[in-house]
Enzyme design. Structure first.
Site, PDB file in Angstrom:
ATOM      1  N   ASP A  46       0.853  -1.176   0.000  1.00 47.53           N
ATOM      2  CA  ASP A  46       0.000   0.000   0.000  1.00 47.53           C
ATOM      3  C   ASP A  46       0.902   1.244   0.000  1.00 47.53           C
ATOM      4  O   ASP A  46       2.076   1.151   0.359  1.00 47.53           O
ATOM      5  CB  ASP A  46      -0.865  -0.077   1.269  1.00 47.53           C
ATOM      6  CG  ASP A  46      -1.581   1.212   1.538  1.00 47.53           C
ATOM      7  OD1 ASP A  46      -2.370   1.638   0.683  1.00 47.53           O
ATOM      8  OD2 ASP A  46      -1.335   1.816   2.606  1.00 47.53           O
ATOM      9  N   ASP A  48      -0.086   5.141   0.928  1.00 48.12           N
ATOM     10  CA  ASP A  48      -0.224   6.168   1.965  1.00 48.12           C
ATOM     11  C   ASP A  48      -0.112   5.572   3.362  1.00 48.12           C
ATOM     12  O   ASP A  48      -0.830   4.625   3.707  1.00 48.12           O
ATOM     13  CB  ASP A  48      -1.591   6.868   1.842  1.00 48.12           C
ATOM     14  CG  ASP A  48      -1.702   7.657   0.556  1.00 48.12           C
ATOM     15  OD1 ASP A  48      -0.823   8.487   0.303  1.00 48.12           O
ATOM     16  OD2 ASP A  48      -2.652   7.418  -0.214  1.00 48.12           O
ATOM     17  N   GLU A  90     -13.467   6.066   8.214  1.00 50.44           N
ATOM     18  CA  GLU A  90     -12.599   5.077   7.560  1.00 50.44           C
ATOM     19  C   GLU A  90     -11.945   4.149   8.592  1.00 50.44           C
ATOM     20  O   GLU A  90     -11.811   2.952   8.359  1.00 50.44           O
ATOM     21  CB  GLU A  90     -11.510   5.821   6.760  1.00 50.44           C
ATOM     22  CG  GLU A  90     -10.529   4.918   6.061  1.00 50.44           C
ATOM     23  CD  GLU A  90      -9.351   5.663   5.431  1.00 50.44           C
ATOM     24  OE1 GLU A  90      -9.301   6.912   5.474  1.00 50.44           O
ATOM     25  OE2 GLU A  90      -8.465   4.976   4.896  1.00 50.44           O
TER      26      GLU A  90
HETATM   27  P1  TMP Z   1      -4.035   4.075   0.264  1.00 46.47           P
HETATM   28  O1  TMP Z   1      -4.763   2.979  -0.432  1.00 46.47           O
HETATM   29  O2  TMP Z   1      -2.757   4.428  -0.437  1.00 46.47           O
HETATM   30  O3  TMP Z   1      -3.875   3.852   1.751  1.00 46.47           O
HETATM   31  O4  TMP Z   1      -4.838   5.485   0.050  1.00 46.47           O
HETATM   32  C1  TMP Z   1      -6.050   5.880   0.412  1.00 46.47           C
HETATM   33  C2  TMP Z   1      -6.020   6.994   1.421  1.00 46.47           C
HETATM   34  O5  TMP Z   1      -6.454   8.240   0.840  1.00 46.47           O
HETATM   35  C3  TMP Z   1      -7.010   6.701   2.517  1.00 46.47           C
HETATM   36  O6  TMP Z   1      -6.363   6.505   3.753  1.00 46.47           O
HETATM   37  C4  TMP Z   1      -7.920   7.920   2.579  1.00 46.47           C
HETATM   38  C5  TMP Z   1      -7.184   8.972   1.798  1.00 46.47           C
HETATM   39  N1  TMP Z   1      -8.079   9.945   1.149  1.00 46.47           N
HETATM   40  C6  TMP Z   1      -7.871  11.294   1.409  1.00 46.47           C
HETATM   41  O7  TMP Z   1      -6.975  11.639   2.176  1.00 46.47           O
HETATM   42  N2  TMP Z   1      -8.674  12.212   0.798  1.00 46.47           N
HETATM   43  C7  TMP Z   1      -9.690  11.861  -0.048  1.00 46.47           C
HETATM   44  O8  TMP Z   1     -10.381  12.737  -0.584  1.00 46.47           O
HETATM   45  C8  TMP Z   1      -9.901  10.471  -0.292  1.00 46.47           C
HETATM   46  C9  TMP Z   1     -11.004  10.037  -1.211  1.00 46.47           C
HETATM   47  C10 TMP Z   1      -9.057   9.549   0.317  1.00 46.47           C
END
Ligand code: TMP
Length: 305
Positions: A46, A48, A90
């Site tokens: 992954d 973030d 989330e």
């Molecule tokens: P990941 O799959 O790389 O962990 O990424 C998704 C992350 O993005 C999740 O933790 C939520 C974040 N996110 C935001 O920060 N802002 C947004 O508008 C959206 C849709 C997701």
């Protein structure tokens, strides 16, 4: 000793806290993966808060979404308001999974629509990445380098924004890796460089399993070039041992498209609310606490391939 071995020794401190629920099962998996050799292994990771730090100089590290600054700041405010509302949901341990998946779909839909409506350009992306509060965990470069030397593919599987991840790799790693590919939400720009739509079905944090099939046949290389070699997807399917890294329970679905034989999972529990450790330790083979660096994973990889 190589530079990397020294780095691992000096920086890998037990104080950073790692929890292993079942050491025996882990040892068995490590032995099976080591015996099968690097030709059988692939890494699915992954982006973030897994590859990147949760805290950067006392501030929350920005995700590929959060770092974006559009030329039209009103839209940044609107997206931020959505974040404030949906982000706690989330990670809520009490919302049932189906309900949560619907909420996430809603969030992603609204955010993508705001990016289009606000007229995001590729130039905005480049500038935003240059100004972002974002750092890779220490050890990520060494991890990728080690895996590249052994021809082990790394797939970055993200519910974030693929075009931004690409730009982050370009600007922050200062090095390209031929073994690294991205499966994520991809943008389509018009001739004037404005975002007009997103390609395919949206990937959010809880439907990664539905997109896991893309893991077996990633379309893009690290820098967005189309990779049309079918050999590649075939060989990835034959790599039936998996090391999976994530920060979310939904990340465990990243390997659902593969008929894997052995899988070692590493979970980064970045923000323990007091309820999640028990769930994470049952779900992942390793749980790293306190925004740990990647050195433990580098050490693990050196043991298995
Ligand atoms: P990941 O799959 O790389 O962990 O990424 C998704 C992350 O993005 C999740 O933790 C939520 C974040 N996110 C935001 O920060 N802002 C947004 O508008 C959206 C849709 C997701």
């Amino acid at each position: 000793k190589t530079g990397m071995e020294k780095a691992v020794e000096s920086k890998f401190s037990e104080a950073m806290m790692v929890v292993v629920d079942d050491p025996q099962s882990l040892e068995n998996k490590k032995a099976a993966i080591r015996d099968a050799g690097p030709g059988k292994l692939q890494v699915i990771v992954d982006f973030d808060a897994t590859l990147t730090k949760y805290w950067v100089n006392g501030r929350r590290g920005q995700s590929s979404h959060n770092l974006l600054q559009q030329s039209n700041p009103e839209y940044d405010t609107k997206r931020h308001q959505l974040f404030e509302y949906y982000h706690p949901l989330e990670f809520s341990p009490t919302i049932p999974i189906e309900e949560k998946a619907k909420l996430m779909e809603e969030w992603w839909g609204k955010t993508h629509a705001l990016l289009i409506e606000g007229g995001l350009t590729y130039d905005d992306i480049k500038k935003s990445v240059a100004n972002a509060t974002l750092e890779f965990r220490d050890g990520v470069v060494e991890l990728f380098t080690y895996l590249e030397k052994r021809d082990v593919p790394v797939l970055i599987f993200s519910a974030g924004l693929g075009d931004i991840i690409e730009e982050v790799l370009r600007q922050k790693l200062h090095k390209s890796f031929k073994n690294v590919k991205i499966v994520s939400n991809r943008m389509i720009f018009d001739h004037d460089g404005h975002l007009v739509s997103f390609r395919g079905k949206t990937i959010h944090v809880l439907n990664k399993n539905e997109h896991a099939i893309d893991v077996a046949a990633p379309l893009h290389d690290q820098f967005g070039g189309i990779d049309s070699s079918t050999d590649d997807s075939d060989s990835v399917k034959k790599r039936t041992n998996v090391l999976l890294l994530g920060d979310h329970l939904g990340d465990l679905g990243m390997s659902d498209g593969l008929n894997y034989e052995n899988r070692i999972t590493v979970g980064f529990l970045n923000n323990d609310d007091g309820n999640s450790l028990e769930i994470y330790r049952k779900a992942f083979d390793f749980v790293y606490l306190n925004d740990a660096p990647m050195w433990g994973v580098v050490k693990l990889v050196a043991e298995i391939c």
